[in-house]
Write a protein that holds these residues in place. Structure first.
Motif, mmCIF file in Angstrom:
data_model
loop_
_atom_site.group_PDB
_atom_site.id
_atom_site.type_symbol
_atom_site.label_atom_id
_atom_site.label_comp_id
_atom_site.label_asym_id
_atom_site.label_seq_id
_atom_site.Cartn_x
_atom_site.Cartn_y
_atom_site.Cartn_z
ATOM 1 N N HIS B 100 0.823 -1.199 0.000
ATOM 2 C CA HIS B 100 0.000 0.000 0.000
ATOM 3 C C HIS B 100 0.864 1.260 0.000
ATOM 4 O O HIS B 100 0.649 2.169 -0.802
ATOM 5 N N TRP B 104 1.055 4.180 -2.705
ATOM 6 C CA TRP B 104 0.600 5.485 -2.200
ATOM 7 C C TRP B 104 1.657 6.551 -2.474
ATOM 8 O O TRP B 104 1.344 7.704 -2.779
ATOM 9 N N GLY B 144 -5.376 7.223 -1.004
ATOM 10 C CA GLY B 144 -4.963 6.084 -0.183
ATOM 11 C C GLY B 144 -6.122 5.160 0.107
ATOM 12 O O GLY B 144 -5.971 3.925 0.088
ATOM 13 N N ALA B 145 -7.296 5.741 0.351
ATOM 14 C CA ALA B 145 -8.477 4.920 0.633
ATOM 15 C C ALA B 145 -8.913 4.153 -0.618
ATOM 16 O O ALA B 145 -9.209 2.956 -0.562
ATOM 17 N N ALA B 148 -6.575 1.249 -1.053
ATOM 18 C CA ALA B 148 -6.789 0.121 -0.146
ATOM 19 C C ALA B 148 -7.924 -0.761 -0.654
ATOM 20 O O ALA B 148 -7.835 -2.000 -0.589
ATOM 21 N N THR B 227 -8.958 3.186 4.865
ATOM 22 C CA THR B 227 -7.757 2.554 4.332
ATOM 23 C C THR B 227 -7.387 1.319 5.143
ATOM 24 O O THR B 227 -7.218 0.216 4.609
#
Lengths: 326, 244
Positions: B100, B104, B144-145, B148, B227
């Motif tokens: 991640h 990111w 970022g969310a 995820a 996330t």
């Protein structure tokens, strides 16, 4: 010391591993033999902690995967089936990554990387992406990755698959030269490999352990163990050979007329055969003692049905032979 | 060096060893500028801010981020390298986190590279740079969310196309859950508590506040929570079905 007790693994209703129990001691080089889909790879995946068993107990130097997975993983070097790697990296980057994850840094990391590169001879491809390498080199990168931390336990799933004869020889020599106090487990369906490399054989089929012993013990299971094969320069009267003491039966190869004399269990017949050949002045070109036919034993153990057919064929051959002789 | 750092470095380098990072950054820069100028009329509005630029970010991410996330676990499954990774002395959570963070960072890099826009508005007028910074931060957390969700979907399958489609669908639900299209469907019968809850799941609601310069801890916290939840879900999926 690897200790496996009553190991089961099922995928849905399919039983991949069915009640396996065995112990492996340091110094053992074990060959897992078995037909495709026998459960060899699944067993290895459980020994490395990649898969959790459905039931049963795996202890590795008295540790188990539930309580100390990392400690066990540190002891194991593993070459998964097909030698997967990160294709966008070069072998040097890849080995560097593995060495770092294995906890090495600085000059020790460099020495370890250099030494495995030497061991598996990767020098010429170090800066090419792994994706572009030939199958043999990919396999060697996978081996290097498994060897980098000089593991106590080495688990290699089909280490010589797809290699040419020279490379196979090289990899076998490499496995043989590993320190003598290690545990090495290889899986293969090449029978000669087992006698070449291993000091212990386990035959697995349909998830069950069908044979466990030394390669020599496996050879002894063959009815051809200690058999004498003769080839003749021209047709001769061979009927008396079958009457020799200790000869259980005689098999004649219909293609080339070679004669194989199968001894009764635990009898040595070579001296009788040579004496007979000299006495009758048979035109023998060559003569050798068989070490057992592993592929026969393998078939016999893994599929009883096929073996029956095999016996029938042999008997037919013997019958026709007798008819011809008479 | 910790395991996460080592894994992160490998993942990050692999984005640049393949064209993935370059294509993503290139397309993101082109599309975000096109949207801001031609659809958002950044110029014609005559205001010294970047609101039209940020307003399109959720819609850009909706397609670009799943495309970037789809390979993370699917490829490991397909090539079998997951077996290698999971038998190294690391935990699955470390691998998840590293994957991640690496992606990111690439997203962050793409955002940083939009700086000419920021220079442009500063040259043309006197924008409130605090607001712009807050909006950048909000945009990065929202990305970022999205990421995820994409990583979790990628953990489910070895087929990258399926991973992509699933994550676009889930991301879309999260984006539109605050919009009138969805809320109208509930308005007539559901109690306001339910409507508020659905609305509060929306990426748009949380992002719009930040795009206007309000960094509320609960908005950042929301994206962080989303996330971590999705990464955790992905972790469970990987642990449950490693082999297929």
């Amino acid at each position: 010391m690897i200790s496996v007790k009553n190991l089961f693994k099922s995928f849905g209703s399919f039983k991949a591993v069915d009640d396996l129990s065995f112990d492996i001691k340091p110094g053992d080089v074990v060959g897992f033999l078995g037909p495709n889909g026998a459960g060899k790879s699944t067993t290895m995946k459980m020994l490395t902690g990649f898969l959790a068993p459905t039931r049963g107990d795996i202890r590795i130097f008295d540790l188990d995967f539930n309580s100390q997975p990392k400690a066990i993983k540190k002891m194991i070097g593993y070459l998964p089936e097909g030698a997967p790697a990160y294709g966008d990296m070069t072998p040097l980057q890849f080995l560097n990554f593995i060495a770092q994850i294995r906890g090495y840094s600085g000059s020790e990391k460099q020495t370890r990387i250099q030494s495995v590169i030497q061991q598996v001879e990767l020098q010429e491809v170090l800066d090419k992406p792994i994706d572009n390498l030939s199958k043999g080199f990919k396999r060697r990168v996978g081996l290097a990755q498994a060897l980098i931390h000089d593991p106590q336990i080495l688990i290699l799933d089909e280490p010589t698959d797809g290699l040419d004869p020279n490379q196979k020889h090289q990899v076998r020599a490499l496995i043989k030269n590993l320190a003598k106090d290690k545990i090495v487990i290889i899986s293969t369906h090449i029978l000669e490999e087992v006698s070449a490399v291993c000091n212990r054989v386990m035959i697995i089929a349909k998830g069950k352990l069908l044979f466990s012993g030394t390669p020599d013990e496996l050879n002894r299971q063959s009815r051809f163990y200690g058999a004498v094969t003769l080839s003749f320069s021209y047709k001769a009267d061979i009927s008396e050979l079958a009457e020799l003491e200790g000869v259980a039966e005689m098999v004649v190869d219909p293609d080339n007329g070679n004669v194989t004399l199968i001894p009764e269990p635990n009898k040595h017949i070579l001296h009788l055969v040579t004496a007979h050949v000299q006495r009758c002045k048979l035109p023998v070109d060559s003569l050798f003692v068989e070490q057992g036919r592993l592929d026969d034993v393998f078939r016999e153990i893994t599929q009883a049905e096929a073996q029956k057919e095999q016996v029938d064929i042999h008997e037919e051959q013997i019958d026709t032979q007798k008819e011809i002789a008479q | 060096m910790s395991n996460v750092m080592i894994l992160l470095k490998r993942e990050f380098a692999s984005f640049f060893a393949t064209p993935v990072a370059y294509v993503f950054i290139g397309i993101f820069l082109i599309l975000s500028a096109v949207f801001a100028f031609f659809i958002g009329s950044l110029y014609e509005r005559g205001q010294a801010d970047l609101l039209p630029f940020f307003n399109f970010h959720p819609w850009l991410y909706l397609f670009l981020v799943p495309a970037m996330a789809m390979r993370t676990w699917s490829e490991e499954r397909k090539s079998g390298s997951i077996e290698l990774l999971m038998t190294l002395p690391i935990s699955t959570w470390q691998a998840m986190l590293a994957k991640h963070l690496a992606a990111w960072l690439v997203l962050g890099l793409a955002l940083v590279l939009t700086f000419p826009l920021w220079i442009t508005v500063n040259y043309l007028g006197n924008p409130d740079n605090g607001i712009i910074l807050a909006a950048y931060l909000g945009s990065w957390f929202m990305a970022g969310a999205f990421l995820a969700i994409g990583i979790c979907m990628s953990a489910m399958t070895k087929n990258q196309v399926i991973a992509f489609i699933l994550s676009v669908v889930v991301c879309f639900l999260f984006v539109v859950s605050g919009s009138n299209i969805v809320l109208d469907a509930f308005k007539n019968w559901a109690p306001s508590l339910v409507i508020d809850t659905i609305a509060s799941f929306s990426f748009l609601t949380h992002f719009e506040a930040m795009a206007k310069g309000v960094i509320a801890l609960n908005d950042l916290g929301y994206f962080l929570l989303v996330t971590l939840s999705w990464l955790f879900a992905g972790l469970l999926i990987i642990e449950q079905k490693k082999a297929d």
